[in-house]
Every structure is written in C-alpha cells, then in structure tokens.
Design an enzyme around this catalytic site. Sequence first.
Site, PDB file in Angstrom:
ATOM      1  N   GLY A  27       0.939  -1.196   0.049  1.00  0.00           N
ATOM      2  CA  GLY A  27      -0.141  -0.098  -0.099  1.00  0.00           C
ATOM      3  C   GLY A  27       0.815   1.203  -0.059  1.00  0.00           C
ATOM      4  N   ASN A  29       1.479   3.263  -2.347  1.00  0.00           N
ATOM      5  CA  ASN A  29       1.077   4.296  -3.188  1.00  0.00           C
ATOM      6  C   ASN A  29       0.256   5.496  -2.885  1.00  0.00           C
ATOM      7  OD1 ASN A  29      -0.985   1.684  -3.397  1.00  0.00           O
ATOM      8  ND2 ASN A  29      -2.277   3.438  -4.215  1.00  0.00           N
ATOM      9  N   GLY A  31      -1.667   7.309   1.150  1.00  0.00           N
ATOM     10  CA  GLY A  31      -1.597   7.366   2.581  1.00  0.00           C
ATOM     11  C   GLY A  31      -0.528   7.210   3.308  1.00  0.00           C
ATOM     12  N   ILE A  32      -0.479   6.670   4.573  1.00  0.00           N
ATOM     13  CA  ILE A  32       0.320   6.532   5.215  1.00  0.00           C
ATOM     14  C   ILE A  32       1.473   5.842   4.556  1.00  0.00           C
ATOM     15  CG2 ILE A  32       1.319   5.435   7.343  1.00  0.00           C
ATOM     16  CD1 ILE A  32      -1.337   5.872   8.812  1.00  0.00           C
ATOM     17  N   GLY A  33       1.229   4.834   3.869  1.00  0.00           N
ATOM     18  CA  GLY A  33       2.275   3.927   3.243  1.00  0.00           C
ATOM     19  C   GLY A  33       3.041   4.713   2.313  1.00  0.00           C
ATOM     20  N   SER A 160      -3.410  -0.188  14.315  1.00  0.00           N
ATOM     21  CA  SER A 160      -4.398   0.977  14.415  1.00  0.00           C
ATOM     22  C   SER A 160      -4.741   1.030  15.815  1.00  0.00           C
ATOM     23  CB  SER A 160      -5.612   0.750  13.456  1.00  0.00           C
ATOM     24  OG  SER A 160      -6.272   1.821  13.654  1.00  0.00           O
ATOM     25  N   TYR A 185     -13.589  -3.225  10.870  1.00  0.00           N
ATOM     26  CA  TYR A 185     -12.268  -2.855  10.478  1.00  0.00           C
ATOM     27  C   TYR A 185     -11.330  -2.914  11.849  1.00  0.00           C
ATOM     28  CZ  TYR A 185      -8.438   0.565   9.578  1.00  0.00           C
ATOM     29  OH  TYR A 185      -7.434   1.136   9.488  1.00  0.00           O
TER      30      TYR A 185
END
Length: 320
Positions: A27, A29, A31-33, A160, A185
């Site tokens: 991930g 690409n 957000g946090i990643g 999270s 989630y």
Amino acid sequence: MSSASSTPPWNVQRLPRSDGRVFLVTGGNAGIGHFVAEQLSATGATVVLGSRNPAKAEVATASIRARVAGARVRAVQLDLADLSALETAVESLEESLEVERLDAVVHNAGVALDDPPRRETEDGHELMFGTNHLGHFALTQWLMPLLSAAPAARVVTMGSFAAKSERLDLDDLQSRKDYQPKRTYGRSKLAQMYFGVELDRRLRAAGSTVTSVVVHPGGALDSLTPSRPPVHVRTTGARLSAAPAALLVQGKHAGAWPAVRAVLDPAVGGGQLWGPRVFGLRGEPRHEPMWNHLADTSVAARLWEASCDLTGVDPGAIPG
C-alpha cells in the site's frame, strides 16, 4: 545500560543511511504507506511499492522521485484480497525487479469500509479481515525466503489505534453474524497486530534471524497531511478547519514515523509495540507497553491456527 539509552536520540528529520538495503511497503502508493516509502527512500535504500493498481503506483513512484533526489523506488503489483496471486507477486519481485533479499517489509496496505453491505474477497473472506489480516498473513509466507536471506530482516505490521478498544470474536472472525463496518475494521487491524506479536514468538522459537515488530500511527488525518500532488492534495480550507485537531492528532506523514523507526532503528526489538509519544495519538515514535489484550497468547495462538486454516499457509513454519 539498555540498547536504547546507548544509541543517539532518534530524530525523524535525520534518518540513518540505509544504502544497499531493500524494503517493501504494501500500500505504498497512498496514505501513510506513501510517506513510509518516501521517508525510507530518503535513506538511500531501494524501496518497492506494493500496490494493487499499477497506474497509482506509477504516480506515487514519480511523486517520490520528484521529492527525493536519486530515490531508488520501484513498484510491484500486489493484491492482498486475492490469496492465489500473492506467490506470483513475490516471484515478480524476485524475477522482474531482481530482488534477492528483503531487509524489511512494512505490512501497511488496508481496506476500510464505512457503510454496509458486507463485501468479500476473491477467496470468500470478509473484505477487511481478508485483505488487512489474511492477505498479509499469507504474503509473509511467500516473502520469508527473501527475508531470511538478509542478515537481520524485520516484518513491520501497521496496526491501528482503533484496535485498542476492540476485542476479537474468535467464533465470528468473518463478521457473518453481526457486521458493523467500523468495528469489523478495528478487529481486522487487531488481528494484524496479534499476528505481528505471535509471528515474533514463532520466529524466535524457530531460531530465525527475522524479527517482527508491531506499530500503529495514532490519529492520522488527511486534513493534517502535507500535499503530495497528485497523490494527495490538501486544500487551504481543509488545513484551516483541521488546525484545532492538531492538538490531539497528526497528519499521515507523522503517522508513518513509528513504522519507519521500526524498520531503521537498531534499538527496536522483536515483539515490541511502537506508536506516537503523546497519548498514543501524536508525536515522535516511542516504544510503548504492550496492550493488555494483545499480550493474550491464547487468543493469538487460536487466531494463528484459524488463519492457517483459512489461507492454507503457515508463515512461522519456515526457519530463517
């Protein structure tokens, strides 16, 4: 004297060099990643973005190269919602990108749904549990030879803060009986964190050189995140409206700090939990006490066995 006290203070703005090392960020690409990948790229390492969407990966790669001079950043197509495709993705990592070892993988990619209906992966698993937990669980199996080929590789699992108030229902891991998106989630992220802790126990028992660390980003909001066009654009209105929230939470660039430290800092140990310094919500990364429910080895063991049954693999069975 502890190892932490005998090393220089950690500075998120002055990261140690990692030339010659190879890191995979799932991930990466967005957000946090994306910020994890950007910050690791600035250390001289080769950073591989694992992304389901090749077009988005190309945009993210260009964004990092534009900000980090000489960035060694590449991409591999990786769909964690399709377990059958993971072995092929790792083969592509080895053959097309000519990766011979991995010094770390950051299990960051995730799906968060806000509303019903309940959705499933290609394999028939609830989408968030199947992607966030089972996908990374199975991916670790296929990556283990590459991780074991490095001198002291790390598996860094991004949990999270939402998982702190959740508890797993081991009789309904797939949320078939009672599906509530936000709770599902949170439980999927809690399952990831249990996996990270239990993985380290099993790697130690197997005499592996690979270690596993769990991190969480605290409270990380888009509205407090600096722009990285076209990957992320923060408007002036969003910046102003979010200003009061900055007292309690932070942007996704700062949410990346615990994962980056877990990858780079030699003082970070296997089986540890790292998160933001201020109330676990914002600030520089610190080693924090393991949450009481995460320390329950019986729940972790039962989840591990269930995950083996659901994926058909056992990431802890390969010594490194």
